[in-house]
Scaffold this motif. Structure first.
Motif, short mmCIF file in Angstrom:
data_model
loop_
_atom_site.label_atom_id
_atom_site.label_comp_id
_atom_site.label_asym_id
_atom_site.label_seq_id
_atom_site.Cartn_x
_atom_site.Cartn_y
_atom_site.Cartn_z
N ARG A 92 16.16 68.10 28.21
CA ARG A 92 15.12 68.93 29.02
C ARG A 92 14.70 67.95 30.28
N THR A 93 14.48 66.79 30.08
CA THR A 93 14.00 65.64 31.01
C THR A 93 15.19 65.74 32.17
N MET A 94 16.36 65.41 31.92
CA MET A 94 17.48 65.63 32.86
C MET A 94 17.81 67.02 33.51
N ALA A 95 17.55 68.01 32.81
CA ALA A 95 17.59 69.29 33.22
C ALA A 95 16.46 69.27 34.26
N ARG A 96 15.27 69.11 34.12
CA ARG A 96 14.05 69.10 35.20
C ARG A 96 14.49 68.39 36.40
N HIS A 97 15.01 67.14 35.97
CA HIS A 97 15.16 66.38 37.44
C HIS A 97 16.54 67.09 38.16
N LEU A 98 17.34 67.50 37.46
CA LEU A 98 18.48 68.37 38.40
C LEU A 98 17.99 69.51 39.02
N VAL A 99 17.13 70.05 38.44
CA VAL A 99 16.55 71.60 38.90
C VAL A 99 15.60 71.39 40.00
N ARG A 100 14.59 70.44 39.66
CA ARG A 100 13.50 70.10 40.50
C ARG A 100 13.73 69.04 41.80
N ASP A 101 14.45 67.75 41.31
CA ASP A 101 14.51 66.92 42.40
C ASP A 101 15.91 66.94 43.20
N ARG A 102 16.89 67.73 42.42
CA ARG A 102 18.11 67.55 43.18
C ARG A 102 18.45 68.92 43.33
N GLY A 103 17.91 69.86 43.28
CA GLY A 103 17.79 71.20 43.87
C GLY A 103 18.89 72.29 43.20
N HIS A 104 19.13 71.97 41.99
CA HIS A 104 20.40 72.86 41.27
C HIS A 104 19.67 74.04 40.93
N HIS A 105 20.37 75.40 40.87
CA HIS A 105 19.87 76.42 40.38
C HIS A 105 20.57 76.70 38.90
N ARG A 106 21.84 76.07 38.74
CA ARG A 106 22.56 76.32 37.48
C ARG A 106 23.05 74.92 36.97
N LEU A 107 23.03 74.68 35.64
CA LEU A 107 23.52 73.65 35.28
C LEU A 107 24.57 74.03 33.93
N VAL A 108 25.44 73.13 33.97
CA VAL A 108 26.50 73.54 32.71
C VAL A 108 26.68 72.21 31.81
#
Length: 159
Positions: A92-108
């Motif tokens: 969850r912490t990594m996903a939040r970083h990738l969405v909020r800070d890195r601007g990703h709309h999708r993770l796999v």
């Protein structure tokens, strides 16, 4: 739980964890990679710390082509720490970083199809099953192939 970039001070403990039977079965032998975790410059590497103690490793890679932009995540935790919610917190912490800070709309993420604990963890964060990738990954002993499960998370699904 905090995530911090891997430093030389973390490597010995991360290599010990990677060498445990449960992690080695999924990630392969650490001896196969003498420069690990610094051997892949295309991924960002983090140590999972709990009260300053090394508990695991998480990494992400990014596809920057604007037509396909997304990030992928992979991790392991010390098997002695399993079942405590640390994996869910890490993902969850990594996903939040990738969405909020890195601007990703999708993770796999792509666990082995038989890794029920990992799949349950990822679902708790909001990842959904996309499909089974047949004979996706070579077994760590190199004697066969196993299926992988492709899962993804859209920013709006992050719990």
């Amino acid at each position: 739980m905090t995530l911090t970039p891997v430093t030389e001070a973390h490597v010995q403990e991360l290599r010990r964890i990677r060498g445990t039977a449960g992690v080695r079965a999924r990630w392969g032998s650490v001896e196969d990679s003498p420069t690990w975790p610094f051997d892949d410059p295309t991924t960002a590497h983090f140590t999972v710390l709990e009260e300053g103690v090394v508990r695991g490793f998480v990494q992400y890679g990014e596809e920057d082509d604007p037509m396909y932009r997304h990030a992928s995540v992979d991790l392991f935790l010390d098997p002695a720490q399993h079942g405590r919610g640390l994996g869910t917190d890490t993902v969850r912490t990594m996903a939040r970083h990738l969405v909020r800070d890195r601007g990703h709309h999708r993770l796999v993420i792509d666990p082995a199809a038989d890794n029920k604990a990992a799949i349950s963890c990822y679902k708790a964060v909001g990842f959904r099953e996309v499909g089974v990738m047949r004979r996706y990954e070579r077994d760590t002993e190199g004697d066969g192939w196993h299926d992988g499960l492709l899962m993804d998370l859209l920013a709006e699904d992050l719990t």
